[in-house]
Write an enzyme that holds these catalytic residues in place. Structure first.
Site, PDB file in Angstrom:
ATOM      1  CG  ASP A 225      -7.572  -6.311  -2.236  1.00 32.09           C
ATOM      2  OD1 ASP A 225      -7.320  -7.305  -2.945  1.00 32.09           O
ATOM      3  OD2 ASP A 225      -7.815  -6.370  -1.016  1.00 32.09           O
ATOM      4  CG  LEU A 226      -6.074  -1.271  -9.063  1.00 33.69           C
ATOM      5  CD1 LEU A 226      -4.734  -0.578  -8.844  1.00 33.69           C
ATOM      6  CD2 LEU A 226      -6.228  -1.703 -10.516  1.00 33.69           C
ATOM      7  CG  ASP A 227      -7.626   2.347  -7.740  1.00 34.21           C
ATOM      8  OD1 ASP A 227      -6.561   2.774  -7.244  1.00 34.21           O
ATOM      9  OD2 ASP A 227      -7.928   2.488  -8.936  1.00 34.21           O
ATOM     10  CD  GLU A 228     -11.586  -3.503  -4.615  1.00 36.07           C
ATOM     11  OE1 GLU A 228     -11.557  -4.346  -3.703  1.00 36.07           O
ATOM     12  OE2 GLU A 228     -12.074  -3.728  -5.741  1.00 36.07           O
TER      13      GLU A 228
END
Length: 283
Positions: A225-228
């Site tokens: 999950d991109l940047d999460e």
């Protein structure tokens, strides 16, 4: 000479965990130097970090065997770390070098107890900087046509250099799900933090145009999950209408460097335990 080790564990919360763990250390002749614990009512899990020294006559393998039996009894996820061993880092960077430069200086000045084994980048800009610190630099250009092969080179470097932690120091490439999985739990990313969020190019310029009053940075583990991914460390600074975009970039770069250094230190000192999508970060 002290033989310091660090025990980290998490398990379903129940009575007797600390008693049994400290009892086993006592029976093995170990001296507890520091202990921190946390019981999370939401997840029902218990977290513990114990810094202890092992007597010269004790065998760490025997202690490991004792904890293995205890871990099975309580359903523990656990590890015993040699506190004297320096973690080996690989730093990934693109064209923004403030975080890389900060990490190199902290390591060189012995402020950060790690070894930067190598630096890899999709651009060649920071090869001279790496050379000035005597760190191996790998130029790994990437495009839509060679992304899979380029990421395979990154994985090969991780394996060959026995890398413990990969640090994305403003590495401006989105990692594939496969690479995220390969580096799960051992890759940290840093990025800016704004309310509202500004994505894409020149986020600090976008923030200036919207008149933000707070800028910040977030360091987190890399996931699909991109940047999460689970957050490790954050910080903020207040700004005002008189500041130019250039000044916001300067302040943001300082915050990003500081937050990333803190996150790396907490990881290599084994102070972070995963609690689902969150983290428990001991002092």
């Amino acid at each position: 000479m002290r033989r310091d080790h660090i025990l980290t564990l998490s398990c379903p919360d129940t009575t007797g965990i600390v008693y049994r763990v400290t009892g086993l250390l006592y029976e093995s002749g170990c001296n507890i130097l520091d202990a921190q614990q946390f019981g999370d009512e939401e997840s029902g899990r218990f977290f513990l970090r114990v810094h202890f020294d092992v007597p010269g006559t004790a065998e760490i393998d025997v202690l490991q065997e004792g904890f293995a039996s205890l871990a099975e009894m309580f359903g523990m996820d656990w590890r015993i770390h040699d506190a004297s061993r320096k973690a080996r880092l690989m730093v990934l960077v693109s064209k923004q070098g403030h975080c890389l430069n900060d990490l190199l200086f902290r390591v060189h000045s012995r402020q950060l107890p790690v070894e930067i084994a190598c630096i890899a980048s999709n651009h060649a800009d920071f090869a001279p900087l790496a050379q000035s610190y005597g760190v191996a630099f790998h130029h790994l250009p990437v495009s839509a046509d060679n992304r899979t092969a380029q990421e395979r080179q990154i994985v090969d470097l991780v394996e060959r250099e026995r890398i413990d932690l990969v640090v994305l120091a403003r590495y401006m490439q989105i990692l594939s799900p496969e690479l995220c999985d390969a580096l799960a739990g051992r890759a940290i990313n840093i990025h800016h933090s704004f309310l509202p969020s500004f994505k894409g190019a020149k986020p600090y310029h976008q923030a200036h145009q919207r008149g933000v009053k707070i800028i910040g940075a977030t360091a987190h583990y890399v996931t699909r999950d991109l940047d999460e991914g689970p957050i490790i460390e954050q910080d903020v600074a207040r700004v005002d209408h008189a500041m130019t975009p250039k000044e916001l970039v300067r302040m943001g770069s300082d915050i990003e460097s500081l937050v990333l250094a803190r996150a790396v230190r907490r990881h290599v000192e084994h102070r972070i335990l995963l609690n689902g999508h969150r983290t428990v970060v001991f002092r």
